[in-house]
Write a protein that holds these residues in place. Structure first.
Motif, PDB file in Angstrom:
ATOM      1  N   THR A   3      98.198  79.115  20.624  1.00 22.66           N
ATOM      2  CA  THR A   3      99.494  78.557  20.255  1.00 22.66           C
ATOM      3  C   THR A   3      99.517  77.072  20.578  1.00 22.66           C
ATOM      4  O   THR A   3      98.575  76.538  21.169  1.00 22.66           O
ATOM      5  CB  THR A   3     100.640  79.297  20.981  1.00 22.66           C
ATOM      6  OG1 THR A   3     101.893  78.917  20.402  1.00 22.66           O
ATOM      7  CG2 THR A   3     100.648  78.983  22.470  1.00 22.66           C
ATOM      8  N   THR A  62     102.560  72.149  15.951  1.00 22.73           N
ATOM      9  CA  THR A  62     101.947  71.985  14.624  1.00 22.73           C
ATOM     10  C   THR A  62     101.006  70.786  14.632  1.00 22.73           C
ATOM     11  O   THR A  62     101.324  69.732  15.174  1.00 22.73           O
ATOM     12  CB  THR A  62     103.048  71.770  13.562  1.00 22.73           C
ATOM     13  OG1 THR A  62     103.922  72.902  13.573  1.00 22.73           O
ATOM     14  CG2 THR A  62     102.437  71.598  12.181  1.00 22.73           C
ATOM     15  N   ASP A  86      97.855  82.454  11.900  1.00 21.25           N
ATOM     16  CA  ASP A  86      99.299  82.390  11.650  1.00 21.25           C
ATOM     17  C   ASP A  86      99.688  83.321  10.508  1.00 21.25           C
ATOM     18  O   ASP A  86     100.549  83.006   9.685  1.00 21.25           O
ATOM     19  CB  ASP A  86      99.728  80.950  11.338  1.00 21.25           C
ATOM     20  CG  ASP A  86     101.194  80.694  11.684  1.00 21.25           C
ATOM     21  OD1 ASP A  86     101.793  81.526  12.394  1.00 21.25           O
ATOM     22  OD2 ASP A  86     101.744  79.675  11.228  1.00 21.25           O
ATOM     23  N   SER A 119     103.520  85.130  10.337  1.00 19.01           N
ATOM     24  CA  SER A 119     104.723  84.296  10.345  1.00 19.01           C
ATOM     25  C   SER A 119     105.812  84.807   9.407  1.00 19.01           C
ATOM     26  O   SER A 119     106.994  84.576   9.645  1.00 19.01           O
ATOM     27  CB  SER A 119     104.363  82.855   9.975  1.00 19.01           C
ATOM     28  OG  SER A 119     103.744  82.814   8.697  1.00 19.01           O
ATOM     29  N   SER A 150      99.433  81.956  16.485  1.00 22.31           N
ATOM     30  CA  SER A 150     100.844  82.175  16.188  1.00 22.31           C
ATOM     31  C   SER A 150     101.719  81.191  16.953  1.00 22.31           C
ATOM     32  O   SER A 150     101.380  80.781  18.067  1.00 22.31           O
ATOM     33  CB  SER A 150     101.241  83.615  16.552  1.00 22.31           C
ATOM     34  OG  SER A 150     102.608  83.836  16.251  1.00 22.31           O
ATOM     35  N   GLN A 151     102.821  80.827  16.319  1.00 21.22           N
ATOM     36  CA  GLN A 151     103.837  80.019  17.004  1.00 21.22           C
ATOM     37  C   GLN A 151     104.775  80.914  17.808  1.00 21.22           C
ATOM     38  O   GLN A 151     105.467  80.433  18.707  1.00 21.22           O
ATOM     39  CB  GLN A 151     104.652  79.222  15.965  1.00 21.22           C
ATOM     40  CG  GLN A 151     103.839  78.254  15.124  1.00 21.22           C
ATOM     41  CD  GLN A 151     103.479  76.993  15.890  1.00 21.22           C
ATOM     42  OE1 GLN A 151     103.814  76.842  17.054  1.00 21.22           O
ATOM     43  NE2 GLN A 151     102.769  76.089  15.235  1.00 21.22           N
ATOM     44  N   ILE A 193     107.231  75.676  25.353  1.00 18.07           N
ATOM     45  CA  ILE A 193     107.237  76.466  24.120  1.00 18.07           C
ATOM     46  C   ILE A 193     108.067  77.725  24.313  1.00 18.07           C
ATOM     47  O   ILE A 193     108.900  78.088  23.466  1.00 18.07           O
ATOM     48  CB  ILE A 193     105.800  76.830  23.704  1.00 18.07           C
ATOM     49  CG1 ILE A 193     105.011  75.570  23.339  1.00 18.07           C
ATOM     50  CG2 ILE A 193     105.809  77.793  22.514  1.00 18.07           C
ATOM     51  CD1 ILE A 193     103.527  75.810  23.111  1.00 18.07           C
ATOM     52  N   GLN A 232     111.816  78.755  22.457  1.00 19.50           N
ATOM     53  CA  GLN A 232     112.024  79.962  21.669  1.00 19.50           C
ATOM     54  C   GLN A 232     113.131  80.824  22.253  1.00 19.50           C
ATOM     55  O   GLN A 232     113.842  81.513  21.523  1.00 19.50           O
ATOM     56  CB  GLN A 232     110.712  80.745  21.553  1.00 19.50           C
ATOM     57  CG  GLN A 232     109.651  79.990  20.755  1.00 19.50           C
ATOM     58  CD  GLN A 232     108.431  80.822  20.421  1.00 19.50           C
ATOM     59  OE1 GLN A 232     108.432  82.037  20.560  1.00 19.50           O
ATOM     60  NE2 GLN A 232     107.370  80.144  19.968  1.00 19.50           N
TER      61      GLN A 232
END
Length: 572
Positions: free
Chosen positions: A365, A368, A495, A498, A525-526, A564, A568
């Motif tokens: 992770t 971007t 990813d 998503s 993955s984010q 991060i 979220q």
């Protein structure tokens, strides 16, 4: 273009015999005016009907034989040119598939498509003309001059004076048009690129109400191409009228001087007709030569573009070692890896070191543009590292045969890509001989069996271009099914979750652990929820490793990971 003729080596017979038959036809064509002169001067003038019929019969016979020779030449030229084009396309496609991602990026998709289609079509046409006309046209031109000298030396001088004038015009036209034809091909690439972008991004264009703007861009590029094409066509078009003018002046000179010589007895009437025929033959042959110049000028520009691709040496070469001492306990190792896309560009990855044990799950992770996808592309050796090494099963990826290395790895890319065909066809990309049972099992693991079963044709459902008849989530799950169907040693999900809701995401990850427990999994993955249960998590930021450990360890030690997670939680 000469260097590319090696791809026509299987058609040597046609390339040799085609011009030979065309040469025979040209010989008959050169002799016909002499027979016509005899028919007039000895047959009609003496009112000898038998001699007229005899000469007419010989002329008819030679015409028929010439026609047969032409048909044979046309047949051979078609076989050779089409076979040459097919072989050249196959070789070009083979070369493109050997190129690394770096070389593909430097060329661009649009120009490669143009070179594969338009440029090779130009080369096919050039070879066909080479077989059919390159010997005939010059032979008729020179032969007409020789035959004119045979009839009368003074009249032959008129023919001889025509050739230098034509060659001068030809030289000027060639020198002007060759650079312009290269510009035409370049601007055709640009137009293809613009149209391709508009077609693939039509939804975005409409969403941002940019229809008029994009139409203006396409029109501008199209008009620019049109202006260049018109300019080069106008210059090339000067060849035919210039040639016609020179030859008509020659015919006038033949009629004028020939008439004088007939009156004083230096020429026969039939010989004047023969000279006019030879002048017309030379005219038509020179017009053909002028058209050949245009064709070969364009082919020369196309040949250099095709050869540019064929002459590139792939920066990533496949090794052919028969035996490799694999260590099945070592997994995947990144040893002080740094990477840049271009030698002059900045580093995309900097000093990455980590070990991915066999059958483990690695989550990646980060922000971007942090280098997450780039890192995984070094494993199947889509790119080579700039510094450091990547090891798979204890062997440097540079030492692996590419096909064997990539067979161990399956990738579900960031952008879901499906191919035209059926769902079964797409799944069999992952395993060529996959049975229906294996297809359904892969679909079940990828959490898309239900929606495929609800389709009227099931596995035989047609997939439109790039899967446009499926939603984003459906396409992602189908690409995941394609990747996991042959149960690879390493599965990379870039990813790929998503577009999935949280419940489907969880079900998919659970199914992967259940059905592919012998597979090493890299999950980019984010979403922290998608990777928090991984055996270890790698955090990348601006290409640098800013965290490595389990979810709990990173929550304790990594500020970047904490931020991060916090962001979220705020979104939720």
């Amino acid at each position: 273009m000469i260097g590319l003729l090696k791809y026509a080596k299987n058609y040597r017979k046609q390339i040799i015999l085609g011009p030979f038959f065309k040469f025979l036809e040209a010989c008959f064509e050169l002799v016909l005016p002499l027979f016509m002169a005899r028919l007039v001067d000895q047959g009609i003038r003496n009112n000898d009907r038998a001699y007229v019929i005899q000469m007419a019969g010989w002329m008819l016979l030679m015409s028929i034989i010439g026609l047969i020779c032409v048909l044979i030449c046309q047949y051979y030229s078609s076989i050779a040119s089409q076979g040459f084009g097919t072989e050249l396309r196959n070789q070009l496609m083979k070369k493109i598939n050997q190129l690394s991602h770096a070389e593909l990026n430097s060329f661009g998709t649009d120009t490669l498509i143009t070179r594969m289609t338009n440029d090779i079509n130009q080369l096919q046409l050039a070879l066909a003309m080479l077989i059919r006309l390159v010997i005939r046209a010059p032979f008729l031109s020179i032969g007409s001059v020789i035959m004119a000298f045979y009839i009368n030396v003074q009249m032959g001088l008129i023919f001889l004076l025509m050739l230098p004038l034509f060659c001068l015009i030809l030289f000027v036209i060639i020198k002007t048009t060759v650079p312009l034809y290269k510009k035409v091909q370049e601007k055709l690439d640009l137009l293809n690129r613009q149209i391709s972008q508009n077609l693939s991004g039509v939804r975005v264009i409409r969403a941002f109400a940019r229809k008029k703007t994009e139409e203006t861009h396409v029109n501008k590029v199209s008009d620019d191409l049109s202006a260049t094409y018109i300019r080069v066509s106008n210059i090339s078009a000067l060849l035919t009228p210039a040639t016609t003018m020179i030859m008509n002046l020659g015919i006038i000179a033949v009629l004028y001087l020939g008439g004088i010589k007939v009156n004083i007895g230096g020429l026969e009437q039939g010989e004047v007709l023969a000279l006019i025929n030879y002048m017309n033959q030379m005219l038509l042959a020179l017009i053909v030569v002028s058209n050949l110049v245009i064709i070969f000028t364009r082919a020369s520009a196309s040949a250099s573009r095709v050869d540019e691709v064929l002459s590139v040496e792939p920066s990533i070469q496949a090794e052919h070692k028969e035996t490799l001492a694999e260590d099945q306990t070592q997994g995947i190792i990144f040893d002080k890896v740094s990477f840049r896309y271009q030698p002059t560009a900045g580093l995309t990855l900097t000093d990455i070191s980590l070990t991915i044990p066999k059958h483990s799950v690695l989550g990646i992770t980060g922000p971007t543009g942090g280098g997450k996808s780039t890192l995984t592309q070094l494993i199947p050796r889509f790119y080579d590292t700039s510094e450091g090494n990547v090891f798979v099963n204890g062997i440097n990826v540079r030492d692996w045969p590419l096909e064997k290395l990539r067979h161990k790895i399956a990738l579900a890319p960031q952008t879901a890509v499906l191919f035209t065909g059926t769902i079964r066809d797409n799944l069999q990309w992952g395993k060529e001989q996959a049975t229906d049972e294996e297809c359904w099992q892969a679909l079940e693991t990828a959490q898309c069996r239900d929606f495929v079963e609800n389709l009227s044709d099931g596995l035989d459902t047609q997939v439109y271009e790039n899967g446009k008849n499926f939603s984003g989530g459906q396409k992602q799950r189908l690409t995941i099914a394609r990747a996991l169907i042959h149960k690879p040693e390493l599965l990379i999900l870039d990813d790929s979750l998503s577009a999935l809701d949280y419940q489907t995401d969880l079900n998919l990850r659970t199914a992967l652990r259940r059905d592919l427990n012998e597979t090493t999994l890299i999950l980019i993955s984010q979403r922290i929820s998608s990777i928090e249960h991984a055996d270890q998590i790698l955090v990348l930021d601006s290409g640098k490793q800013v965290g490595l450990g389990t979810h709990q360890e990173l929550l304790r030690d990594s500020k970047a990971y904490q931020e991060i997670v916090a962001s979220q939680k705020e979104e939720n």
